[in-house]
Each structure stands twice: as structure tokens, then as C-alpha cells.
Scaffold this motif. Structure first.
Motif, mmCIF file in Angstrom:
data_model
loop_
_atom_site.group_PDB
_atom_site.id
_atom_site.type_symbol
_atom_site.label_atom_id
_atom_site.label_comp_id
_atom_site.label_asym_id
_atom_site.label_seq_id
_atom_site.Cartn_x
_atom_site.Cartn_y
_atom_site.Cartn_z
ATOM 1 N N GLY A 1 0.833 -1.200 0.000
ATOM 2 C CA GLY A 1 0.000 0.000 0.000
ATOM 3 C C GLY A 1 0.864 1.245 0.000
ATOM 4 O O GLY A 1 1.712 1.423 0.876
ATOM 5 N N THR B 1 -5.288 4.247 4.143
ATOM 6 C CA THR B 1 -6.354 4.351 3.155
ATOM 7 C C THR B 1 -6.908 5.780 3.103
ATOM 8 O O THR B 1 -6.777 6.556 4.056
ATOM 9 C CB THR B 1 -7.473 3.342 3.455
ATOM 10 O OG1 THR B 1 -8.385 3.317 2.352
ATOM 11 C CG2 THR B 1 -8.232 3.705 4.723
ATOM 12 N N PRO C 1 0.373 -3.240 4.491
ATOM 13 C CA PRO C 1 -0.759 -2.305 4.544
ATOM 14 C C PRO C 1 -0.332 -0.860 4.334
ATOM 15 O O PRO C 1 0.830 -0.499 4.504
ATOM 16 C CB PRO C 1 -1.321 -2.513 5.956
ATOM 17 C CG PRO C 1 -0.154 -3.009 6.753
ATOM 18 C CD PRO C 1 0.666 -3.830 5.806
ATOM 19 N N VAL D 1 1.710 -9.058 2.104
ATOM 20 C CA VAL D 1 0.886 -7.856 2.007
ATOM 21 C C VAL D 1 1.408 -6.816 2.993
ATOM 22 O O VAL D 1 1.576 -7.107 4.185
ATOM 23 C CB VAL D 1 -0.593 -8.162 2.284
ATOM 24 C CG1 VAL D 1 -1.420 -6.879 2.247
ATOM 25 C CG2 VAL D 1 -1.130 -9.166 1.269
ATOM 26 N N SER E 1 -5.772 -3.864 0.630
ATOM 27 C CA SER E 1 -6.910 -4.701 0.993
ATOM 28 C C SER E 1 -8.241 -3.982 0.877
ATOM 29 O O SER E 1 -9.294 -4.584 1.100
ATOM 30 C CB SER E 1 -6.735 -5.233 2.422
ATOM 31 O OG SER E 1 -5.599 -6.079 2.506
ATOM 32 N N ASP F 1 -4.586 1.440 0.710
ATOM 33 C CA ASP F 1 -4.329 0.138 1.311
ATOM 34 C C ASP F 1 -4.711 -0.947 0.311
ATOM 35 O O ASP F 1 -5.804 -0.889 -0.272
ATOM 36 C CB ASP F 1 -5.143 -0.031 2.589
ATOM 37 C CG ASP F 1 -4.879 -1.364 3.256
ATOM 38 O OD1 ASP F 1 -4.010 -1.410 4.147
ATOM 39 O OD2 ASP F 1 -5.516 -2.365 2.884
#
Length: 256
Positions: free
Chosen positions: A12, A121, A118, A116, A95, A93
């Protein structure tokens, strides 16, 4: 997994500015040998990759031409099988509306591990920059992250959940359908007096509120073309924006 094959990192990039990257994301970018990045990733973030890094723009952005997801998947697989340190860099992000599940499933099915990382967001960045909470005792007990799409001229989403007066609603990629979103929320039972804002370029110095008002006002609005990626936020928590704006003169004045 062969000893010379690195996991593909699904990273991200946050809402834009490089100083909102996590340290783990920064290290992944600095060590990348192949970087597949979305259109919303800022140039200052891309500049952190090594000069010899292979950079491929995938163009993932709402309403814009981009590589097909299958093409992106196969590019990551091909580069990983060559033994390169592959970073798949996504705005915000990975996800949250980043298709991280599809990409990870594809790579795992072909014997490639993933990691992954993060990121911040857009909704969290907007709340921090514009001075409102996403949850607040007595006003908002939950947050709904959603997107809105048009089908047969109607905006499709879970309006029953979004109509909860104690929910803060964050609509990603919703600017073009914002008036219809407002109409749908009112029809689902959300008060027409509920505060709403359209926030552009959140996280960066060009951030601004392109619209601030009520659901009823947005439902009747004729919006001018946008100046960047936008987030539609709905909820009583936005009442804190006026006081925050007065204390943060660096954020341009709001259009109504």
C-alpha cells in the motif's frame, strides 16, 4: 518455493505523499527490482525505487484505460519466476478495493508466495487532514467503506447499511455519481440534513473539499469537473470540519 524466488510484495502506497508510507512499504520500494504501480501512486513515491528497477505502470484507476487484471497477474508471475524482487504498488491500502485477494490467489496457485504490506487508506487520511473523526461517541459507531457503480442508470450499493444514522459512509471512486448516491441514501431513509463532503487529493498539499453541504444539497447539485481522485464522505462527524478548517489555513477554502 525455490530458494532464489522472492515473495511478491503487495504494498500500500498510502494516499499520495511519501511521508505517509509505512517504514515497511518504504523498505520494500527501496529494495524493489521490478515495480508494478497503479496510476494514483505519486511520483515522489516512485522516485524512492532504485534507478535500475524495472517500472511498469498498470494504470489502475476508475474510469481510465488500464492493463487487464489477467495481464497484471501474469506480469507479476513472470517477473517473480525470473528471481526478481517484485513489488505490486497500490494507492491507499491494498486490501481496500485493491484486488489484493485476486492477485494473491493467482500467485499462490502458481507457486509464488506473497507478502501484504498495509497502507493508509484515503478515508483515514481524509479524516486526519480535514479534522473529523471517522467514529465518535454518540454520532458514529461504525464506518462503511464502499464503492458505487451504475447499473441501468441506478447507483448500486448496500444502502440499507449506509442509511444507518450512526454510520460514517466513505464512498471510494464515487465523485461522478455523488448526486445519485445522495438521492439513493435519502430514499433508503438517511436524513436529507446529513452532512456530506466530496474531498479531493486527500493527504497531499492540493487537498480540498470540492463540495461541503447536506445530502439534500448534493442530490440537487450540478458538480463541476473534478481536479483529482475524490472520496465522498457522509455522516454527522463532518460537523467537525468547519472548526478544523479554521485551524488549518493550509487547506484551500471549500466550495459549496
Amino acid at each position: 518455493m525455490p530458494h532464489d524466488r522472492h515473495p511478491v510484495r503487495l504494498v500500500g502506497a498510502g494516499p499520495g505523499p511519501a511521508d505517509l508510507l509505512t517504514i515497511r512499504a518504504l523498505r520494500a520500494i527501496e529494495g524493489a527490482e521490478a515495480l508494478l504501480y497503479d496510476a494514483l501512486v505519486a511520483e515522489e513515491v516512485l522516485a524512492l525505487a532504485p534507478a535500475a528497477c524495472v517500472k511498469i505502470q498498470t494504470g489502475k484507476r476508475a474510469g481510465r484505460t488500464s492493463l487487464k487484471q489477467e495481464t497484471i497477474n501474469r506480469l507479476m508471475l513472470r517477473l517473480a519466476r525470473r528471481g526478481l524482487k517484485v513489488v505490486r504498488l497500490k494507492g491507499g491500502d491494498p486490501s481496500i478495493f485493491g484486488r489484493v485477494g485476486e492477485e494473491a490467489a493467482f500467485l499462490h496457485a502458481h507457486g509464488v508466495d506473497t507478502e501484504v504490506v498495509p497502507g493508509v487508506t484515503a478515508a483515514c487520511a481524509a479524516a486526519a487532514q480535514f479534522g473529523f473523526p471517522l467514529t465518535h461517541r454518540g454520532q458514529a459507531r461504525r464506518v462503511v467503506f464502499t464503492t458505487a457503480r451504475l447499473e441501468a442508470g441506478a447507483v448500486q450499493a448496500d444502502w440499507a447499511a449506509a442509511a444507518d444514522p450512526e454510520a460514517t459512509l466513505a464512498v471510494y471512486m464515487g465523485r461522478d455519481t455523488a448526486p445519485r448516491i445522495a438521492q439513493a441514501l435519502i430514499a433508503a431513509g438517511r436524513s436529507p440534513r446529513t452532512p456530506v463532503a466530496i474531498l479531493e487529493n486527500v493527504g497531499g498539499p492540493a487537498a480540498r473539499a470540492a463540495f461541503e453541504g447536506t445530502l439534500l444539497g448534493l442530490a440537487q447539485a450540478m458538480l463541476a469537473p473534478g481536479e483529482g481522485p475524490a472520496l465522498v464522505v457522509v455522516g454527522d462527524v463532518l460537523a467537525a470540519m468547519t472548526a478544523a478548517a479554521e485551524a488549518r489555513p493550509a487547506i484551500p477554502s471549500r466550495a459549496r
